[in-house]
Enzyme design. Sequence first.
Site, PDB file in Angstrom:
ATOM      1  CB  CYS A 116      -0.929  -0.014   1.221  1.00  0.00           C
ATOM      2  SG  CYS A 116      -2.139   1.328   1.241  1.00  0.00           S
ATOM      3  CB  CYS A 117       3.872   2.206   1.960  1.00  0.00           C
ATOM      4  SG  CYS A 117       3.302   2.455   3.653  1.00  0.00           S
ATOM      5  CB  CYS A 134      -1.004   4.109   8.698  1.00  0.00           C
ATOM      6  SG  CYS A 134      -1.680   2.982   7.467  1.00  0.00           S
ATOM      7  CB  CYS A 187      -2.227   7.252   5.657  1.00  0.00           C
ATOM      8  SG  CYS A 187      -1.484   7.506   4.033  1.00  0.00           S
ATOM      9  CB  CYS A 228      15.045  -3.291   9.929  1.00  0.00           C
ATOM     10  SG  CYS A 228      14.300  -4.798  10.589  1.00  0.00           S
TER      11      CYS A 228
END
Length: 252
Positions: free
Chosen positions: A121-122, A207, A204, A232
């Site tokens: 999604c990112c 999130c 967002c 990470c």
Amino acid sequence: MDLPLERQVDDLRRDLPEHAALETLALLAERFPGRASFSTSFGLEDQIISHLIFAHQLPIRVFTLDTGRNFQETYSTWNKTLLRYGQPIEVFASQTASIEALVAQKGPNSFYESLENRKECCHIRKVEPLARALAGTQLWFTGIRAEQSANRQHMHRAEWDAGHQLIKVHPLFDWTWDECVAFAQENGVPTNPLHQQGFVSIGCAPCTRAIKPGEDFRAGRWWWENADAKECGLHDTTAHQGLDPVVERMPG
């Protein structure tokens, strides 16, 4: 002959004045004419940099990524910024076809189900639009500060971004949060009202949450994930069995 961009980073680390954001912006706008860009997400740090660019009419291109999932408060701050300075902010949005395919296959909240889904999604909403936004840019300004997380304390004010093949500079790198707040208040900088509700890092809406006293500045981002995986990206998140952590109780 000018040095290749990557080889200019060490010189910039030496030449850039400490704790002098305006001087840094002005110096590099002159050194990289027409090739310096700033990305804003309308948080406190970004609003300060936008103020410095717009109020001093620096020739630095300003752009933002509209993920389609921003807080309404962020959109309001965006509008206030346009009204306050009367300067354009370029917009880069997600590719419609990619969003439609993702939501059709996995639904609107798939990012809660796994780290892989969240990164997908990112990538669609931020990474790909950013690549388009940075095309032709040689120097990219950001609102990163050393105080924001343990990882960022090991960064430098000027860095080589191998992924985008450009120099990345953080004008507020050595500023504290309190210094940012004081500057914004003294200079009438439009700020996101979410900061008054405990949000320090704003992304967002699905999130991002406010942080609790004593938590890391980045704790409110992708807050349902394991902290190591969030930093990470090497470890998967804990399985959530299809639950939506916003509206349903998490197991355990």
